[in-house]
Every structure is written in C-alpha cells, then in structure tokens.
Write a protein that holds these residues in place. Structure first.
Motif, PDB file in Angstrom:
ATOM      1  N   THR A 159     -14.698 -44.360 -10.209  1.00  0.00           N
ATOM      2  CA  THR A 159     -14.378 -44.832  -8.862  1.00  0.00           C
ATOM      3  C   THR A 159     -13.702 -43.713  -8.083  1.00  0.00           C
ATOM      4  O   THR A 159     -13.117 -42.792  -8.659  1.00  0.00           O
ATOM      5  N   ASN A 160     -13.790 -43.813  -6.777  1.00  0.00           N
ATOM      6  CA  ASN A 160     -13.131 -42.847  -5.892  1.00  0.00           C
ATOM      7  C   ASN A 160     -11.755 -43.334  -5.460  1.00  0.00           C
ATOM      8  O   ASN A 160     -11.343 -43.145  -4.310  1.00  0.00           O
ATOM      9  N   THR A 161     -11.035 -43.941  -6.388  1.00  0.00           N
ATOM     10  CA  THR A 161      -9.674 -44.393  -6.096  1.00  0.00           C
ATOM     11  C   THR A 161      -8.662 -43.274  -6.236  1.00  0.00           C
ATOM     12  O   THR A 161      -7.476 -43.460  -5.928  1.00  0.00           O
ATOM     13  N   ILE A 162      -9.092 -42.117  -6.719  1.00  0.00           N
ATOM     14  CA  ILE A 162      -8.258 -40.915  -6.718  1.00  0.00           C
ATOM     15  C   ILE A 162      -9.022 -39.828  -5.974  1.00  0.00           C
ATOM     16  O   ILE A 162     -10.213 -39.960  -5.687  1.00  0.00           O
ATOM     17  N   GLY A 163      -8.347 -38.733  -5.683  1.00  0.00           N
ATOM     18  CA  GLY A 163      -8.997 -37.653  -4.958  1.00  0.00           C
ATOM     19  C   GLY A 163      -9.044 -37.909  -3.467  1.00  0.00           C
ATOM     20  O   GLY A 163      -8.580 -38.936  -2.972  1.00  0.00           O
ATOM     21  N   SER A 164      -9.624 -36.960  -2.741  1.00  0.00           N
ATOM     22  CA  SER A 164      -9.723 -37.031  -1.283  1.00  0.00           C
ATOM     23  C   SER A 164     -11.166 -36.829  -0.849  1.00  0.00           C
ATOM     24  O   SER A 164     -11.887 -36.009  -1.426  1.00  0.00           O
ATOM     25  N   ALA A 165     -11.569 -37.558   0.175  1.00  0.00           N
ATOM     26  CA  ALA A 165     -12.917 -37.378   0.719  1.00  0.00           C
ATOM     27  C   ALA A 165     -13.045 -36.047   1.440  1.00  0.00           C
ATOM     28  O   ALA A 165     -14.118 -35.430   1.452  1.00  0.00           O
ATOM     29  N   VAL A 166     -11.952 -35.592   2.040  1.00  0.00           N
ATOM     30  CA  VAL A 166     -11.936 -34.340   2.792  1.00  0.00           C
ATOM     31  C   VAL A 166     -10.677 -33.572   2.412  1.00  0.00           C
ATOM     32  O   VAL A 166      -9.609 -34.160   2.247  1.00  0.00           O
ATOM     33  N   LEU A 167     -10.823 -32.266   2.259  1.00  0.00           N
ATOM     34  CA  LEU A 167      -9.664 -31.401   2.066  1.00  0.00           C
ATOM     35  C   LEU A 167      -9.746 -30.228   3.032  1.00  0.00           C
ATOM     36  O   LEU A 167     -10.817 -29.653   3.238  1.00  0.00           O
ATOM     37  N   GLY A 168      -8.610 -29.910   3.631  1.00  0.00           N
ATOM     38  CA  GLY A 168      -8.499 -28.709   4.440  1.00  0.00           C
ATOM     39  C   GLY A 168      -7.527 -27.754   3.772  1.00  0.00           C
ATOM     40  O   GLY A 168      -6.566 -28.195   3.124  1.00  0.00           O
ATOM     41  N   GLY A 169      -7.779 -26.475   3.904  1.00  0.00           N
ATOM     42  CA  GLY A 169      -6.907 -25.499   3.266  1.00  0.00           C
ATOM     43  C   GLY A 169      -6.586 -24.338   4.184  1.00  0.00           C
ATOM     44  O   GLY A 169      -7.462 -23.828   4.894  1.00  0.00           O
ATOM     45  N   TYR A 170      -5.328 -23.948   4.181  1.00  0.00           N
ATOM     46  CA  TYR A 170      -4.881 -22.747   4.891  1.00  0.00           C
ATOM     47  C   TYR A 170      -4.172 -21.878   3.868  1.00  0.00           C
ATOM     48  O   TYR A 170      -3.306 -22.358   3.119  1.00  0.00           O
ATOM     49  N   TRP A 171      -4.557 -20.598   3.810  1.00  0.00           N
ATOM     50  CA  TRP A 171      -3.993 -19.739   2.775  1.00  0.00           C
ATOM     51  C   TRP A 171      -3.787 -18.336   3.317  1.00  0.00           C
ATOM     52  O   TRP A 171      -4.650 -17.778   4.006  1.00  0.00           O
ATOM     53  N   VAL A 172      -2.628 -17.781   3.003  1.00  0.00           N
ATOM     54  CA  VAL A 172      -2.316 -16.385   3.307  1.00  0.00           C
ATOM     55  C   VAL A 172      -2.087 -15.688   1.973  1.00  0.00           C
ATOM     56  O   VAL A 172      -1.329 -16.187   1.129  1.00  0.00           O
ATOM     57  N   ASP A 173      -2.742 -14.566   1.757  1.00  0.00           N
ATOM     58  CA  ASP A 173      -2.622 -13.858   0.489  1.00  0.00           C
ATOM     59  C   ASP A 173      -1.177 -13.418   0.281  1.00  0.00           C
ATOM     60  O   ASP A 173      -0.683 -12.519   0.979  1.00  0.00           O
ATOM     61  N   PRO A 174      -0.461 -13.993  -0.719  1.00  0.00           N
ATOM     62  CA  PRO A 174       0.947 -13.638  -0.923  1.00  0.00           C
ATOM     63  C   PRO A 174       1.131 -12.306  -1.637  1.00  0.00           C
ATOM     64  O   PRO A 174       2.265 -11.811  -1.725  1.00  0.00           O
ATOM     65  N   GLU A 175       0.041 -11.728  -2.143  1.00  0.00           N
ATOM     66  CA  GLU A 175       0.141 -10.479  -2.891  1.00  0.00           C
ATOM     67  C   GLU A 175      -0.704  -9.384  -2.249  1.00  0.00           C
ATOM     68  O   GLU A 175      -1.153  -8.460  -2.919  1.00  0.00           O
ATOM     69  N   PHE A 176      -0.865  -9.463  -0.946  1.00  0.00           N
ATOM     70  CA  PHE A 176      -1.777  -8.556  -0.244  1.00  0.00           C
ATOM     71  C   PHE A 176      -1.252  -7.129  -0.219  1.00  0.00           C
ATOM     72  O   PHE A 176      -0.087  -6.877   0.089  1.00  0.00           O
ATOM     73  N   ASP A 177      -2.133  -6.193  -0.553  1.00  0.00           N
ATOM     74  CA  ASP A 177      -1.863  -4.767  -0.463  1.00  0.00           C
ATOM     75  C   ASP A 177      -2.901  -4.171   0.478  1.00  0.00           C
ATOM     76  O   ASP A 177      -4.089  -4.140   0.155  1.00  0.00           O
ATOM     77  N   PRO A 178      -2.516  -3.720   1.663  1.00  0.00           N
ATOM     78  CA  PRO A 178      -3.499  -3.249   2.648  1.00  0.00           C
ATOM     79  C   PRO A 178      -4.295  -2.035   2.179  1.00  0.00           C
ATOM     80  O   PRO A 178      -5.355  -1.735   2.748  1.00  0.00           O
ATOM     81  N   ALA A 179      -3.833  -1.347   1.148  1.00  0.00           N
ATOM     82  CA  ALA A 179      -4.552  -0.165   0.652  1.00  0.00           C
ATOM     83  C   ALA A 179      -5.526  -0.503  -0.475  1.00  0.00           C
ATOM     84  O   ALA A 179      -6.188   0.385  -1.009  1.00  0.00           O
ATOM     85  N   GLN A 180      -5.633  -1.780  -0.808  1.00  0.00           N
ATOM     86  CA  GLN A 180      -6.366  -2.190  -2.011  1.00  0.00           C
ATOM     87  C   GLN A 180      -7.621  -2.982  -1.637  1.00  0.00           C
ATOM     88  O   GLN A 180      -7.563  -3.985  -0.936  1.00  0.00           O
ATOM     89  N   ARG A 181      -8.789  -2.492  -2.100  1.00  0.00           N
ATOM     90  CA  ARG A 181     -10.013  -3.280  -1.935  1.00  0.00           C
ATOM     91  C   ARG A 181      -9.855  -4.628  -2.624  1.00  0.00           C
ATOM     92  O   ARG A 181      -9.236  -4.727  -3.684  1.00  0.00           O
TER      93      ARG A 181
END
Length: 497
Positions: free
Chosen positions: A424-446
């Motif tokens: 049954t779909n009594t758990i979970g979500s029909a729709v999910l939205g996500g916003y994420w900012v890379d917390p370990e970002f290194d601008p010099a790193q591919r």
C-alpha cells in the motif's frame, strides 16, 4: 542450424550460433539476405511511426563478445528510411572492436549526411572490458580515443534485465542501496569474475575514473548519460513487476520450471558462474526530456544526454544545477523555465561560478501514477582525490515522512507495507522536491553529480508469480521485495580554465 530449429532443438541451435559468433564466423553469411531482412525492419518502423503520437527509431544491435565478454552496443539513427534503407548493419562478424564500429558510423554520416549514435549495454558482464584502462586493441587511451568515444557513445545503459549496473557493494561499501540485483560472477560463462574487474564495469565508478583520465590526458572517454532498457527478446514491453514476461519466450509466464531455472549465464567454467532466470530484473526504461515525440527531438535528447534511467517504474525526475537557485524555487510553477534560464539540466556542463559560491541543485520527482510512493532523493557525487584516485559519495537530499538522519548521518529506512504480492502507499510521498548545495565543494576540483530516486519497497515479479501460480519452488536468495529506482544523467562541473 535450420534443421535444429525445425527439430525443436532451440537451445542447441542457439549454442551453434553463439559459438560461431564468438569465433566471428557467420553461419548465415549473405549480405543480400541481411539487407532484405534489414529493409523489412525499416519498412515496419516507417509504417508505425506517427510523429507526435508514437515514435519508432531505426536501429540495430552490434553484439560484440570478445572472449565471451559483453561489449554490446545499440546503434540508433536520427534518420528516416531514405537514409537507412539498403544498409548492411555493422556486425560482430566484421569486428569486435568498438573503434571499428565508430569508423563505420563515421562513414555512414559522411555518405548519407545522416546522424547516428551508439549505446553500450550493461558492463557487468564485460569482465572489466567495458570501461578498461586500455583499448580493445591493447593500446593506451589517448585524446583521440577519448574524444571519439564521448562523441559516438553519449549514453550508457546502466540497468536492464541482466543485472543493475549503477554500482557494486565492493565499490560503494557505505551505500546501503548498492547491492541491487548484482550480477558479478563472470561474463557470458567463459571466464569467472575477479575483484579487479569491478571498477571497470559499473557506471558510478566509471564516471569517476573518466574524470581521473581527463585530468591526466585532457579528455574524458567515460562522459555518458544514463538510461535503462529491457533487453528482453520477446518483443513485449512488459517490464512491470506484475506483468513480467521474461527475457526470452521460454521464460514467459506459465512455462513451468523453465521460468526460473533457465540459464542466463551457462556454467561453462563451473557452477559458480551460473546465473538463472529467477535472478533477472523486470527492467528497465529509458526516459527522455524532449520538446516533441519525434525522431529528431528524441535522438537530440539522447545526444545531449538529457535522459535518465529507471528500473521499470514510470517515475518522472528532473534536475537543474546553477549558482543562485533558492530553496523555495523548487516549488515554483515555472520550475523548468527557471532551471533552463539560470542553470543547466541533466547531461550538461556547469562551468565555474562566482567566487565563493557552490553549485545549487533543484530536483523534482513524481511517482509512477500506477506505482509506488517515493522513499527519498539522493545526490551521487564523483570527483578525483588529491592522490589522483577516483572518489564517490552519496548524499540524502530529501525524503518522505518525519525521519531524521542518525548520528552517523544515515537516514533510517522508509519501512515496508509489502505482504506477499500486495503493498500500500500508506508510507512514502507521491511527490518529492529537493534543494541541495554541495557542502564539500572545491572550485578547483572536477566533479560530476547525478540524482538517484528510490521508491518504497514493493513486491518483485517473483512475488507476483508465487501469488498467482501458488507453490513455486524458488531458491533462498530469490528477491521477493525490492525498491525500484531512477538514475539521472550526470551534470559535470569543470573548474575555470
């Protein structure tokens, strides 16, 4: 071979053909015959193509199997019958080296003015050849090879009936979802698997290794988007768990023990290499973001990698990366317009942003209307470490319910409502939205970033079979409950310069 088929000895006929193909000796060598059959296929595709309603694409499979290792590619044309009719498709009998296939594709474009691309199949049966450090001819990877591979093979089939190819638990030991229908015993039965082969077979690791190769030689050979496909040989689009007709006709529902015991990989090198049909997935689908349901628009989306894979679910997933998205913009009605206007979609490049900023991502996921609710959205990041080694990491972005990560940062399971072949779909979500900012970002790193979305647990096709047919005998390792998922094509970050 004809006589074996007519005598009902289908497996013997297949073995005769497979052995001949492995030796690159065509038992049906006849270009006129091949051309005749090809033109019939072209005619059928033209007959049913209805632009805007139903799109059929011209293509064929190049079934390279050097030493029994899977290097199959699907060759897909952008063009109509006027360009493709009369071809003799390039075959494994011509060459088992993908570079020769690319040469054939170049000649096709030069001769016709058309467009064509190739899609490698799942690499988990390649025994380390799909994403090897060297070319099939034994020479090292150079810039020319890397650029040609990226140009001709913009998309990779990361999931299908013969096992899931996103990642492996030995490669991603901290990923609790890594062991999803893992096929890791060998190739097509001729050679057993060894651990050193695994990094050269799975998409997540190959994408990271591509970044490392790029840092070394200046070009990335493994710069591909992700799709799924069925790879079934039944001509039926039956990849739903409750309507799975199997890999081949002998494994269709109602065929008895063959449904579960048929060898998918034969025990040529010992019983430990055996893989049987009960281990298959009811998978998968190639999802495409295109402006129109036409050959041109769909092919163009494949080329720019604005595509994603699912394991059979019709989940809708979209992701954009930029430098100034805000969290509340995920829920804007013009989400896509803002994503394209101020950022880039899946499959694209994100170049260096303003100093002091990190990439921001907006993600939306909508469940299959006839399927299960969603468990979570995750971001998979890959990069090259300071020691030059490829690295990967999974981040939970958003999830259903009121769960919270534990002290180790791990999100608890969503739970399960599965009972036999019911849920049954009594758990979970029909729709999910996500916003994420890379917390370990290194601008010099591919780096690359792709999104993985998981559904809540649901019954597998084996559970549906067991409920329908009654007391079927299944091995202890049979998967009765699983979690469908989607993988988007990556977005690649490139440092300034």
């Amino acid at each position: 071979m004809h006589d074996l088929v007519k005598a009902g000895q289908l497996n013997e006929a297949y073995v005769m053909w497979a052995n001949a193909m492995a030796q690159r000796v065509d038992p049906l060598a006849d270009d006129d015959l091949t051309r005749t059959i090809w033109n019939r296929i072209v005619e059928s595709a033209e007959q049913y193509n209805e632009p805007g309603i139903f799109t059929s694409l011209h293509g064929f499979e190049w079934s390279s199997v050097p030493g029994g290792s899977n290097l199959h590619r699907v060759v897909m044309f952008r063009d109509d019958a006027d360009k493709v009719e009369g071809l003799v498709p390039f075959s494994n009998y011509d060459s088992s080296d993908p570079e020769d296939l690319w040469n054939w594709m170049q000649s096709y474009e030069d001769d016709t003015g058309g467009k064509v691309l190739a899609i490698p199949h799942n690499g988990n049966l390649s025994n380390g050849l799909m994403f090897d450090d060297v070319r099939v001819n034994g020479e090292s990877i150079d810039i020319d090879y890397a650029e040609r591979r990226a140009r001709w093979e913009p998309v990779y089939e990361t999931t299908q009936i013969k096992g899931d190819g996103e990642t492996h638990p030995m490669l991603s030991p901290n990923d609790e979802f890594a062991d999803y229908y893992t096929w890791d015993r060998g190739n097509f039965g001729f050679e057993l698997k060894t651990p050193d082969m695994l990094p050269k077979e799975y998409a997540r690791e190959a994408l990271a290794r591509g970044l490392a190769i790029e840092a070394e030689i200046g070009a990335n050979p493994f710069r591909f988007g992700l799709i799924g496909s069925t790879d079934s040989h039944t001509s039926l689009a039956t990849k739903r768990e409750d309507n799975f007709f199997g890999k081949v006709t002998v494994t269709e529902p109602g065929t008895g023990a063959e449904r579960y015991e048929e060898f998918m990989v034969n025990p040529i090198v010992g019983d430990e290499a055996i893989i049987q049909h009960y281990e298959t997935l009811a998978s998968g689908l190639a999802a495409v973001w295109a402006r129109e349901n036409t050959r041109d628009a769909i092919w163009d989306a494949f080329q720019r990698k604005e595509v994603y894979a699912t394991t059979g679910t019709r989940m809708a997933v979209r992701v954009f990366a930029g430098w100034d998205f805000e969290e509340d913009e995920v829920h804007r009605p013009d989400f896509a317009a803002e994503g394209y206007g101020r950022g880039v979609p899946m499959g694209a490049d994100l170049f260096a942003g303003p100093e002091g900023t990190a990439p921001t991502f907006m993600i939306r996921a909508l469940r299959d209307p006839d399927g299960a609710n969603l468990d979570r959205i995750q971001m998979v990041k890959g990069w090259v470490g300071d020691d030059g080694e490829p690295m990967t990491k999974v981040f939970d972005v958003s999830w259903s319910g009121d769960r919270a990560p534990d002290a180790n940062g791990k999100l608890p399971p969503a739970g399960s409502t599965v009972v036999g072949a019911d849920f049954t779909n009594t758990i979970g979500s029909a729709v999910l939205g996500g916003y994420w900012v890379d917390p370990e970002f290194d601008p010099a790193q591919r780096a690359y970033y792709y999104v993985r979305v998981l559904e809540i647990p649901t019954p597998s096709w084996l559970a549906y079979d067991k409920a329908f047919y009654g007391n079927i005998d299944l091995p202890e390792d049979a998967v009765m409950v699983q979690q469908e998922r989607a993988y988007t094509s990556p977005i690649w970050y490139a440092p300034a310069g």
